[in-house]
Write a protein that holds these residues in place. Structure first.
Motif, short mmCIF file in Angstrom:
data_model
loop_
_atom_site.label_atom_id
_atom_site.label_comp_id
_atom_site.label_asym_id
_atom_site.label_seq_id
_atom_site.Cartn_x
_atom_site.Cartn_y
_atom_site.Cartn_z
N GLY A 166 0.84 -1.23 -0.05
CA GLY A 166 0.05 -0.09 0.16
C GLY A 166 0.83 1.26 0.16
N TYR A 167 0.34 2.46 0.28
CA TYR A 167 1.32 3.68 0.15
C TYR A 167 0.24 4.90 1.02
N LEU A 168 1.18 5.70 1.28
CA LEU A 168 0.51 7.02 1.86
C LEU A 168 0.07 7.59 0.71
N LEU A 169 -0.93 8.53 0.96
CA LEU A 169 -1.57 9.21 -0.24
C LEU A 169 -0.82 10.52 -0.62
N GLU A 170 -0.01 11.08 0.33
CA GLU A 170 0.63 12.20 0.39
C GLU A 170 2.06 12.00 0.91
N PRO A 171 3.08 12.99 0.64
CA PRO A 171 4.44 12.76 1.50
C PRO A 171 4.02 12.87 2.89
N LEU A 172 4.95 12.45 3.81
CA LEU A 172 4.79 12.68 5.04
C LEU A 172 4.97 14.04 5.43
N GLU A 173 5.66 15.25 4.83
CA GLU A 173 5.76 16.45 5.11
C GLU A 173 4.43 17.03 4.93
N PHE A 174 3.62 16.64 3.91
CA PHE A 174 2.24 17.34 3.77
C PHE A 174 1.17 16.93 4.94
N TYR A 175 1.30 15.85 5.81
CA TYR A 175 0.70 15.68 6.91
C TYR A 175 0.97 16.52 8.23
N LYS A 176 2.50 16.80 8.33
CA LYS A 176 2.88 17.56 9.28
C LYS A 176 2.49 18.91 9.05
N ARG A 177 2.54 19.40 7.79
CA ARG A 177 2.40 20.72 7.67
C ARG A 177 0.73 21.12 7.77
N VAL A 178 -0.09 20.20 7.31
CA VAL A 178 -1.32 20.42 7.54
C VAL A 178 -2.02 20.28 9.16
N ALA A 179 -1.25 19.13 9.60
CA ALA A 179 -1.72 19.15 10.93
C ALA A 179 -1.36 20.35 12.08
N ARG A 180 -0.34 21.08 11.68
CA ARG A 180 0.24 22.12 12.44
C ARG A 180 -0.69 23.22 12.13
N ARG A 181 -1.23 23.52 10.84
CA ARG A 181 -2.07 24.57 10.67
C ARG A 181 -3.37 24.17 11.19
N ILE A 182 -3.96 23.31 11.13
CA ILE A 182 -5.07 22.86 11.53
C ILE A 182 -5.16 23.19 13.34
N TYR A 183 -4.08 22.52 13.90
CA TYR A 183 -3.96 22.74 15.24
C TYR A 183 -3.89 24.32 15.80
N ASP A 184 -2.86 25.05 15.02
CA ASP A 184 -2.66 26.25 15.51
C ASP A 184 -4.00 27.12 15.25
N ALA A 185 -5.10 26.84 14.37
CA ALA A 185 -6.32 27.56 14.30
C ALA A 185 -7.32 27.03 15.12
N GLY A 186 -6.98 26.18 15.93
CA GLY A 186 -8.10 25.30 16.85
C GLY A 186 -8.93 24.71 16.28
N PHE A 187 -8.69 23.89 15.36
CA PHE A 187 -9.76 22.93 14.58
C PHE A 187 -9.39 21.56 14.69
N GLN A 188 -10.35 20.69 14.35
CA GLN A 188 -10.15 19.21 14.61
C GLN A 188 -9.36 18.68 13.33
N MET A 189 -8.55 17.65 13.59
CA MET A 189 -8.19 17.01 12.32
C MET A 189 -8.35 15.35 12.61
N ASN A 190 -9.19 15.02 11.31
CA ASN A 190 -9.84 13.71 11.22
C ASN A 190 -9.20 13.02 10.24
N THR A 191 -8.51 11.82 10.34
CA THR A 191 -7.68 11.25 9.23
C THR A 191 -8.09 9.91 9.02
N HIS A 192 -8.37 9.58 7.85
CA HIS A 192 -8.70 8.07 7.36
C HIS A 192 -7.30 7.24 7.61
N CYS A 193 -7.48 6.32 8.26
CA CYS A 193 -6.53 5.42 8.34
C CYS A 193 -6.99 4.04 8.32
#
Length: 439
Positions: A212-239
């Motif tokens: 199988g595979y990740l749909l995006e590079p690891l850096e994408f998830y790190k960047r998105v997670a930080r932006r979501i967290y800093d804005a006070g939003f919830q992250m819901n991830t399909h795994c």
């Protein structure tokens, strides 16, 4: 293909789209090829999606329209070939290459579809729907339909992680009306087990060359997670796979720390390595699951991953025990829309034919009280809405469902067939089985 032929005759122009094929349900579990589609529809583009939404088969006309050839490369997906020739089967991000060129439906068509879906939801006893992965255009449309009274069901909207959505919501904060709540983003870590897209720590048993595979590079998830967290939003991830679950759990931990009430979610959590369950507890991660995935996949799941990894598969009791909470969803249209089918799968661990005898991995069944909370107060809590819904209490919204029998005590085999007699939204009866109508 009979339905495809019928649709083509009734709609003689434009794209032919469909949903629902599943090679795992066929007598011979081979993936289809485009040969028959090419023969039947040589001049019209066709795209038929697999039941999980993570794969599709396209005919040659559709492939040509998207510029897909045997040498096309794609990140986070696969373009299947046999002896160097396209089969027409596309997996995960490869499907996006065709999605991008299919003409978008009008707002009128989307509005009509939303209203039809609302009727099905309300008749099934659903008063709030968590809609996972929405573009800004659809969020705004739902909001406008709520404001005109053309749509009444409450929606917890998970926005797609697009720049358009980030620009709208991260700068202004969560958006909430009496019907619509936007404070989360839906992210996809991997694909689906059924189409060999779930990202695994070890190769598939039935496809030794694949992990199988990740749909995006690891850096994408790190960047998105930080932006979501800093804005006070919830992250819901399909795994789905154990590798994807491990990666996202570790990332959540790095962002959230051990003491938090951010209620970030793992969606599905189908296969979790035994060493990683404790991360749900350590970082206060919510498991958001669909119990019928277990009873849909049980016929072939072990063929995919082998017996050893099944100890961490569809392990809903083990997930619940980490924090003493778990939330259910239906995952329609992948699974049936009825919450009671999820309830039955959770407590009985059998399909609608009562197979297998004694239950599938019965040790991972949940008690009726626990499963009931997983359909009511705990989903409200993971949506940050426990003070207004999820239980019958003074001061909360009168979003209620009346059933013909008590699911806490009814005979086990009757659970998936218990009928909804009334659905009430905000104190207003919006469905009554006596009248057999949506009101």
């Amino acid at each position: 293909l009979t339905l495809t032929d019928t649709f083509a005759m009734q709609n003689p122009d434009g794209w032919i789209e469909g949903w629902g094929w599943d090679q795992n349900a066929w007598q011979v579990r081979n993936l289809p090829t485009k040969a028959e589609l090419d023969e039947r529809f040589p001049d019209r583009p066709v795209l038929l999606r697999r039941v999980d939404g993570h794969a599709a088969i396209a005919n040659q006309t559709a492939l040509d329209a998207a510029g897909i050839t045997a040498t096309t490369k794609v990140q986070g997906g696969r373009i299947l070939k046999i002896r160097g020739r396209l089969t027409g089967v596309l997996v995960d991000s490869a499907v996006d290459l065709i999605d991008e060129i299919i003409p978008k439906p009008s707002h009128a068509k989307i509005s009509k579809a939303l209203k039809i879906a609302e009727q099905d939801l309300i008749k099934s006893g659903i008063t709030t729907v968590d809609d996972a992965g929405l573009d800004l255009e659809i969020i705004d449309l739902i909001d406008s339909l709520h404001k005109t009274g053309d749509l009444r069901i409450r929606v917890y909207a998970m926005a797609n992680p697009t720049e358009e959505n980030f620009d709208r919501f991260l700068n202004s904060g969560p958006y909430k009306t009496d019907r619509l709540h936007v404070r989360s983003f839906k992210v996809y870590a991997d694909g689906a087990l059924g189409s060999h897209g779930a990202c695994l720590l070890q190769p598939y048993k039935d496809e030794p060359g694949l992990q199988g595979y990740l749909l995006e590079p690891l850096e994408f998830y790190k960047r998105v997670a930080r932006r979501i967290y800093d804005a006070g939003f919830q992250m819901n991830t399909h795994c789905a796979g154990d590798s994807a679950n491990r990666m996202i759990l570790r990332l959540y931990g790095e962002i959230l720390g051990e003491e938090n009430d951010d209620r970030w979610r793992i969606e599905h959590g189908q296969i979790v390595d035994p060493a990683d369950f404790e991360k749900f507890k350590r970082y206060k991660i919510w498991p958001s699951v669909q119990p019928s995935h277990a009873t849909s996949d049980m016929y072939w799941a072990e063929d995919r991953i082998g017996g050893e990894r099944m100890t961490g598969a569809y392990a809903y009791k083990k997930l619940f025990e980490q924090n003493n909470f778990i939330a259910f969803g239906t995952d329609f249209p992948v699974e049936d829309i009825s919450p009671l089918i999820q309830y039955y799968a959770a407590v009985a661990r059998v399909d609608l034919e009562n197979f297998p005898y004694g239950g599938f991995m019965l040790g991972q069944a949940l008690g009726r009280d626990t499963a009931f909370k997983a359909m009511t107060i705990w989903p409200a809590t993971e949506n940050f809405e426990e003070k207004e819904k999820g239980s019958i209490e003074v001061g909360k919204l009168a979003d209620l469902v009346v059933l013909e029998n008590n699911i806490l005590y009814a005979p086990l085999e009757e659970l998936p067939y218990i009928q909804v007699t009334k659905t009430i939204l905000g104190g207003e009866i919006v469905y009554s089985s006596d009248l057999q109508e949506y009101m």
